[in-house]
Write a protein that holds these residues in place. Sequence first.
Motif, PDB file in Angstrom:
ATOM      1  N   THR A   6      11.296 -20.195 -21.873  1.00 38.68           N
ATOM      2  CA  THR A   6      10.218 -19.470 -22.538  1.00 38.68           C
ATOM      3  C   THR A   6       9.012 -19.326 -21.621  1.00 38.68           C
ATOM      4  OG1 THR A   6       9.317 -21.499 -23.502  1.00 38.68           O
ATOM      5  CG2 THR A   6      10.875 -20.246 -24.867  1.00 38.68           C
TER       6      THR A   6
ATOM      7  N   GLU B  79      10.610 -15.406 -25.409  1.00 37.31           N
ATOM      8  CA  GLU B  79      11.906 -16.068 -25.248  1.00 37.31           C
ATOM      9  C   GLU B  79      12.746 -15.274 -24.266  1.00 37.31           C
ATOM     10  OE1 GLU B  79      14.124 -16.913 -28.764  1.00 37.31           O
ATOM     11  OE2 GLU B  79      12.476 -17.984 -29.696  1.00 37.31           O
TER      12      GLU B  79
ATOM     13  N   ARG C 204       5.722 -13.395 -31.152  1.00 39.50           N
ATOM     14  CA  ARG C 204       6.957 -13.859 -30.519  1.00 39.50           C
ATOM     15  C   ARG C 204       7.775 -12.644 -30.115  1.00 39.50           C
ATOM     16  NH1 ARG C 204      11.397 -16.728 -34.174  1.00 39.50           N
ATOM     17  NH2 ARG C 204      13.102 -16.816 -32.708  1.00 39.50           N
TER      18      ARG C 204
END
Length: 111
Positions: A37, A51, A88
């Motif tokens: 990450t 990610e 994210r």
Amino acid sequence: MFVASAYAHHGWSWAEADQIELSGTIREISMAPPHPTLNVETATDGVWLIELGNPRQTERSGFVQGSAKAGDPVVVLGNRSLDPEEKRLKAVRITVAGKVYDIYPERIRTN
């Protein structure tokens, strides 16, 4: 609960189909499993969790320990979380110092 969380974490079901490009500065890098990450700080939107692929997939792209460091500028192409409150992104490509790393080349969509 754990099984549902683990299932949601893996794969792409948690991510939008459309891809976005995010530019910022790497604040932290982790090469640890299950997915390496990056924490990337953007100028306008704070810190995002990026990610990469599993460790072998990431390594196959050429992105290995030492390929980047905190403070490096980065451009990330990927699929963001379905949850609009979550910063994210699942990266399909990252670019660090002009070097391109195609994490998931088969998933890259360009206009």
